[in-house]
Structures are given as structure tokens and as C-alpha cells.
Scaffold this motif. Structure first.
Motif, PDB file in Angstrom:
ATOM      1  N   PRO A  87       0.825  -1.222   0.000  1.00  0.00           N
ATOM      2  CA  PRO A  87       0.000   0.000   0.000  1.00  0.00           C
ATOM      3  C   PRO A  87       0.856   1.268   0.000  1.00  0.00           C
ATOM      4  N   ALA A  88       0.302   2.322  -0.582  1.00  0.00           N
ATOM      5  CA  ALA A  88       1.015   3.607  -0.580  1.00  0.00           C
ATOM      6  C   ALA A  88       1.066   4.164   0.843  1.00  0.00           C
ATOM      7  N   VAL A  89      -0.053   4.034   1.531  1.00  0.00           N
ATOM      8  CA  VAL A  89      -0.138   4.552   2.910  1.00  0.00           C
ATOM      9  C   VAL A  89      -0.722   3.474   3.795  1.00  0.00           C
ATOM     10  N   PHE A 104       4.677   3.567   1.520  1.00  0.00           N
ATOM     11  CA  PHE A 104       5.296   2.545   0.663  1.00  0.00           C
ATOM     12  C   PHE A 104       6.204   1.631   1.500  1.00  0.00           C
ATOM     13  N   GLY A 105       5.712   1.264   2.644  1.00  0.00           N
ATOM     14  CA  GLY A 105       6.414   0.306   3.491  1.00  0.00           C
ATOM     15  C   GLY A 105       7.490   0.889   4.379  1.00  0.00           C
ATOM     16  N   LEU A 159       8.488   7.868  10.482  1.00  0.00           N
ATOM     17  CA  LEU A 159       9.397   8.651  11.330  1.00  0.00           C
ATOM     18  C   LEU A 159      10.815   8.688  10.754  1.00  0.00           C
ATOM     19  N   LYS A 160      11.064   7.899   9.719  1.00  0.00           N
ATOM     20  CA  LYS A 160      12.387   7.895   9.079  1.00  0.00           C
ATOM     21  C   LYS A 160      12.396   8.881   7.906  1.00  0.00           C
ATOM     22  N   VAL A 161      13.509   9.563   7.749  1.00  0.00           N
ATOM     23  CA  VAL A 161      13.599  10.608   6.714  1.00  0.00           C
ATOM     24  C   VAL A 161      13.410  10.037   5.306  1.00  0.00           C
ATOM     25  N   ASP A 162      13.908   8.818   5.076  1.00  0.00           N
ATOM     26  CA  ASP A 162      13.830   8.291   3.706  1.00  0.00           C
ATOM     27  C   ASP A 162      12.405   7.994   3.255  1.00  0.00           C
ATOM     28  N   SER A 163      11.457   7.940   4.210  1.00  0.00           N
ATOM     29  CA  SER A 163      10.053   7.729   3.809  1.00  0.00           C
ATOM     30  C   SER A 163       9.528   8.921   3.026  1.00  0.00           C
ATOM     31  N   ARG A 164      10.199  10.086   3.185  1.00  0.00           N
ATOM     32  CA  ARG A 164       9.730  11.312   2.539  1.00  0.00           C
ATOM     33  C   ARG A 164      10.237  11.474   1.100  1.00  0.00           C
ATOM     34  N   GLU A 165      11.028  10.529   0.649  1.00  0.00           N
ATOM     35  CA  GLU A 165      11.540  10.636  -0.720  1.00  0.00           C
ATOM     36  C   GLU A 165      10.435  10.537  -1.751  1.00  0.00           C
ATOM     37  N   ASP A 166       9.377   9.851  -1.403  1.00  0.00           N
ATOM     38  CA  ASP A 166       8.298   9.610  -2.362  1.00  0.00           C
ATOM     39  C   ASP A 166       7.035  10.380  -2.036  1.00  0.00           C
TER      40      ASP A 166
END
Lengths: 309, 282
Positions: free
Chosen positions: B2-4, B69-70, B74-81
Motif C-alpha cells: 500500500p502507498a499509505v 510505501f512500506g 518517522l524515518k527521513v527516507d520515507s519522505r523521498e516519495d
């Protein structure tokens, strides 16, 4: 949509983007108008008409007094400008981003909070550096022009009075020490380091403060306390022998740990008086500056990393 | 994937020392599949924005988890997308529209010709090419929303989060933003929006969730939720009154259905306004 996916982005480049933006933001707030004010002060000091200047007294200390005056009149506004700008601009940037919700859009991008904070601080430091460099250039030009005039007058008066070459050379060396020396550049660097520490303190306060005014006022208080930090430290180390209470000693210890020691920067006054700055003194100042800026920035990060918006 | 994925999200805010903490979000679970447009609707103060902020890592959940996207929110890399448009955004007033997009693009790692092309492309997408070199300070509310949407899209995210994207925007600007959301859906971008403008949500969303006092009280596919299962709609064009009367009589004769009403369908006030001000017939 034709754009490719974002490439892995080095942290340094992202810091540079945030710093460059903060710098542009401050520049477009027209802070460089202060430089015009500085130039007027500098030029005024150069033409300041000392009563003793026009007589033969210009041969001795009074010629050097004029050079000291130019340095004093230049380094004073430099200190004022850099400390005020360091505190106020740092105190302004963070709350403004929160208030305008621009912070949301930045932190919603893959930007670590430490990078955001450090980038903002670096933008302010860049502004201080450029401003001080320009003011330094103005000061050196004025000082060099005045120095050459003073040297010329001294040489011709010395010869007309029949001084021997050694006496004239000795006076010349004393006068040169009052001109644009490396020690003077060290003093300007010290002014920058002190303002960088103040900017880092303002950054820390603005991470938990709710208003720019509070941040500014508290930062200036710390600035003044910083000038007594060394006294507090001495009180702590010597307190036991002096028979003071434990509470007083611990209070003094906490002051000396939390607040920066600005008495280290008294070397600036010594340079104005024509004394030289040893390399070791400069290295000490630089290391102290790096230490304080790093400590306050890391402390800011600790507060900011858990902050909710 | 899922996207979210929001699971049992709870968010309490501290108030004063003696009082109970305020529960803004209470056990909210939302799953949005990739490519869907999800609308979270609810009255002011119901927890919509807090849910979005938790998804973006701007607030830390008291309990529960959020992932994009899994990746843990709370992690910064989740914001890449992710692209985010906050409610009533204000951007740096000293920057022009193009500089604003360049700034956000650089934060996402774009640069050089790629960034330049992307900025031009986005300005065209949100119809702000004419204002690219104008300072943001001179932008109208609708223009701010559109430049905000453009910055949200700058790194070509797979998920766009829009918090009240049409708040305070006039009907024309509101229609433009609605059309942009539909364009995003056509391109396969997942959209998570929250709004209290129900008609707009109805126009663009595949899935909706209704949040009230911090709890999701209803959720599902929009068409399923709003369909009236025991009724059938027939719309005729240029039908003479005799034909309508004949159909009505046929229904009554059949005995298996009830004739409820007939009449001329009405356009909405929004459509009337748009038709009169822009020649739009839709």
C-alpha cells in the motif's frame, strides 16, 4: 512528466542549498544597509580631527593614537553588527518558518532536521563572514592610507629634528604595529568567532522559544553573562579555599559549563592597542569557537528532533 | 504494497499540567492503495491534519504506526516519495515562483538541466508560467495553492498529501486544483487529501474516510458509500411529456416498483458560476 527520479544527494550539497537560501533571505531583507553606516563611521574616524594632530606632536604617540582610533572605531561597529546580526537573524529564521508553515514543506521533503538547523546556521555565518570581510577590507584600506601619511610625517619631522636613523626606524616599527597587521586580521576573525557562538546560542534558544523577542533578549543576556563566565569558573575552582558555600560553588560551576567564556576575546582590545596576537592564541580561540558552536548546535538538534509542529 | 498504511494511530497532546491530555486522533487505521485518491473528511478539529502530520513525521504518534510505501514515517527516507501541501501555505516571499520550485527541487537532489526542465514543466502544469519571475509576495491565494501543489510534485513523488487544498480559493481556482488532482490520478499518483468541502471530495475521490472527534466513523469506496441501493436513476434527453407519462404509467402498472418523482435535474451553483465566468460547460 519528464524529470528523472532524484539522484542520491550528498549531505554537503543539501546543507549548501539551505545555507545559500538562508543567506539570500537575509540579504533580501537588506541587512547590508548596515555596511553603508559602517563606511560612514569609518570615514568619519579617518578624518577625525584630533587637537594634537596638527602639531609636531604627530611625530610620537598621537599619530599612533589616530591609527588606534581607526581600529577601535572599526572593530567596535564590527562587533556590534556581527553580534546583533548573529542573534537577531538566527532568532528570526526559525520561528518565521514555523509561523509561515514553510517548515512543514521543507521537513516533508527528505531533509533531516539536523541538516535544516545546521543549514540555517551556516547561512547566518556566511552572512556574518561576508559582512565582516567587507568591513575588514574598508578598515584595512582606511588604515593603510592613514598609516602611510603618518609614516611620511614622522620621517620628515624626524629628519628635520636631526634624529638618528635608528630612532626613526624604531618609531617607524612602533607605528607599523598600529597599522593593518596579521594580528588585526586575527582580531577580526575573533569578532567573527564570537558572533558565530552567539548565533549558535540563538539557534538553541529558538528551538524551544515561542517568540523571536524572547530568543533575542535571552541571547543578549547570555552574551553579557559570557563576559563573566571566567570569573564564575575561577570562583568554582578557588571557592573551596575561600570558604564559600557548596551551593554557590555549584551555581558558579553550572554557569561556567553552560555559558561561553567571552573573556577569551579580550585579545581584540589588546590588538587595538597594537599588541600582537600569538598563533597559539588564535588557534585557542578557533578551537573554543568550534567547540561552542558544535555543542550548541548539537543541543539544538536534540531539542528540535523531538519538536512537533 | 500500500502507498499509505496507518495502523491504530493514537495522538494525545499535552494541555496543562493538571488536565487530561487532549486526544486528537483515536485509534485511526487507514490503508490507501497505490494510484488511489483517498479523501479524509470531517469537521474542523476532528483530527484530519494531525493524522496527515503523523504520516509525514511532523508529529510523533502516541501509539500506532504510519508507513509510506512500506517505510516508517518517522524515518527521513520515507519522505523521498511524498509531496505535501499544507493548509494555507505561505512560501518564502522573497523568492519568485521559479526560485521557489528550484529551492525545493534542490532539497530533493535535482539540479542542472533536469531541475530547470522540471521547474518549467511544473509551472506549465499549474498554469503559472506567466508568474514564474514574480515574487511570491504578490501571488493571490489561488496562485499560492497552485505553486504549493507544484512544489509538492517537484521530485515526482508517488504520493501527494494535500491538506485542505482549496481552502480560501475562489471557485475558478478551486476547479483548477480539482482538475490537477484528476490529472495526478490519471498519471497513477496516489493522492491523500483532507477537506471539509464534501462536493469536491465526491468529485475526485475513489475512497473516503469520515473522521469525527478523532475516530474514523465510516470508510470505504465512495460509490459504495453514497449509492442508494434500492433506487434507480434514469435520465432522458429531449423526452416529450407524453413519453414520461407513459413510462410512469408502465411503472405503476408493473406493481414491482414505486414511481418516486420526475423532473428536470439541476446543475450545481458551482457549475453555473464556472459556466458564466469561464465558458466552462462541464
Amino acid at each position: 512528466m519528464t524529470a528523472r527520479k532524484s539522484i542520491p544527494f550528498s549531505r554537503v550539497r543539501r546543507l549548501a542549498v539551505i545555507a545559500g537560501h538562508a543567506f539570500t533571505q537575509l540579504v533580501r531583507m537588506k541587512v547590508f544597509y548596515f555596511l553603508g553606516f559602517f563606511a560612514v563611521i569609518g570615514i568619519a574616524s579617518n578624518f577625525f580631527n584630533l587637537p594634537q594632530q596638527s602639531g609636531p606632536e604627530a611625530l610620537g604617540d598621537n599619530g599612533m593614537d589616530l591609527l588606534r582610533l581607526i581600529k577601535s572605531w572599526s572593530l567596535g561597529p564590527m562587533t556590534l553588527f556581527s553580534v546583533v546580526m548573529g542573534i537577531v537573524s538566527t532568532a528570526l529564521l526559525l520561528p518565521k518558518d514555523v509561523e509561515d508553515r514553510t517548515l512543514y514543506t521543507i521537513l516533508a521533503k527528505p531533509v533531516p532536521r539536523l541538516d535544516y538547523l545546521a543549514g540555517k546556521l551556516m547561512g547566518v555565518l556566511l552572512l556574518l563572514f561576508v559582512s565582516l570581510a567587507l568591513m575588514d577590507l574598508l578598515m584595512v584600506i582606511m588604515l593603510q592610507v592613514r598609516l602611510s601619511i603618518v609614516l611620511e610625517v614622522q620621517a620628515s619631522l624626524g629628519q628635520s629634528r636631526g634624529w638618528d636613523a635608528a630612532a626613526i626606524e624604531s618609531l617607524r616599527q612602533d607605528t607599523l604595529a598600529q597599522g593593518p597587521t596579521w594580528a588585526l586580521q586575527g582580531a577580526v576573525a575573533a569578532v567573527f568567532i564570537r558572533s558565530a557562538i552567539m548565533a549558535a546560542i540563538a539557534l538553541l534558544i529558538s528551538t524551544f522559544s515561542s517568540s523571536t523577542l524572547f530568543t533575542t533578549v535571552v541571547s543578549f543576556l547570555i552574551y553579557f553573562i559570557g563576559h563573566f563566565q571566567a570569573d564564575a569558573r575561577d570562583f568554582y575552582f578557588e571557592g573551596g579555599e575561600a570558604g564559600t558555600s557548596a551551593a554557590s560553588r555549584y551555581l558558579a560551576m553550572s554557569v561556567s559549563l553552560v555559558f561561553p567564556d567571552f573573556q577569551l576575546f579580550n585579545v581584540i582590545d589588546a590588538v587595538i592597542q597594537g599588541k600582537t596576537m600569538q598563533l597559539i592564541q588564535f588557534v585557542k580561540l578557533t578551537l573554543a569557537g568550534l567547540y561552542y558552536v558544535a555543542v550548541y548546535t548539537i543541543a539544538s538538534w536534540f531539542v528540535f528532533s523531538d519538536k512537533e509542529f | 504494497m500500500p502507498a499509505v498504511e496507518i495502523r491504530h494511530l493514537v495522538k494525545d497532546f499535552k494541555t496543562s499540567l493538571k488536565r487530561q491530555p487532549l486526544r486528537a486522533v483515536d485509534d485511526v487505521s487507514i490503508t490507501i492503495e497505490a494510484g488511489e485518491v483517498y479523501g479524509l473528511i470531517g469537521p474542523n478539529g476532528s483530527g484530519k491534519s494531525t493524522t496527515m502530520k503523523a504520516l509525514l513525521g511532523l508529529v510523533v504518534p502516541t501509539s500506532g504506526t504510519c508507513s509510506i510505501f512500506g517505510k516508517d514515517s518517522l524515518k527521513v527516507d520515507s519522505r523521498e516519495d511524498v509531496g505535501f501541501l499544507p493548509e494555507n501555505p505561505y512560501f518564502y516571499k522573497h523568492l519568485t515562483g521559479a526560485e521557489t520550485l528550484e529551492f525545493y527541487g534542490k532539497l530533493c537532489g535535482l539540479r542542472g538541466a533536469v531541475l530547470k526542465d522540471r521547474v518549467s514543466e511544473l509551472l506549465a502544469l499549474v498554469d503559472l508560467e506567466g508568474a514564474r519571475d514574480r515574487r511570491i509576495a504578490g501571488y493571490s491565494k489561488g496562485m499560492l495553492q497552485r505553486i504549493g501543489l507544484a512544489q509538492a510534485l517537484v521530485q515526482e513523488p508517488r504520493l501527494v498529501i494535500l491538506d485542505e487544498p482549496t481552502a480560501g480559493v475562489d471557485p475558478l481556482g478551486s476547479r483548477q486544483i480539482r482538475d490537477l488532482i484528476l490529472k495526478l490520478r490519471d498519471r497513477g499518483i496516489t493522492v491523500f487529501l483532507c477537506s471539509h468541502l464534501l462536493e469536491q471530495v465526491q468529485e475526485v475521490c475513489d475512497q473516503v474516510g469520515i473522521i469525527f472527534k478523532g475516530k474514523i466513523v465510516k470508510s470505504g469506496r465512495l460509490q459504495d458509500l453514497i449509492a442508494i441501493e434500492d433506487q434507480t436513476e434514469i435520465i432522458l434527453k429531449d423526452a416529450p411529456p407524453e413519453l414520461v407519462a407513459e413510462i410512469e404509467a408502465l411503472v405503476k402498472r408493473s406493481g414491482s416498483a414505486e414511481w418516486l418523482r420526475s423532473g428536470k435535474p439541476r446543475t450545481t451553483l458551482e457549475r453555473l458560476f464556472l459556466r458564466e465566468t469561464s465558458g466552462d460547460e462541464s
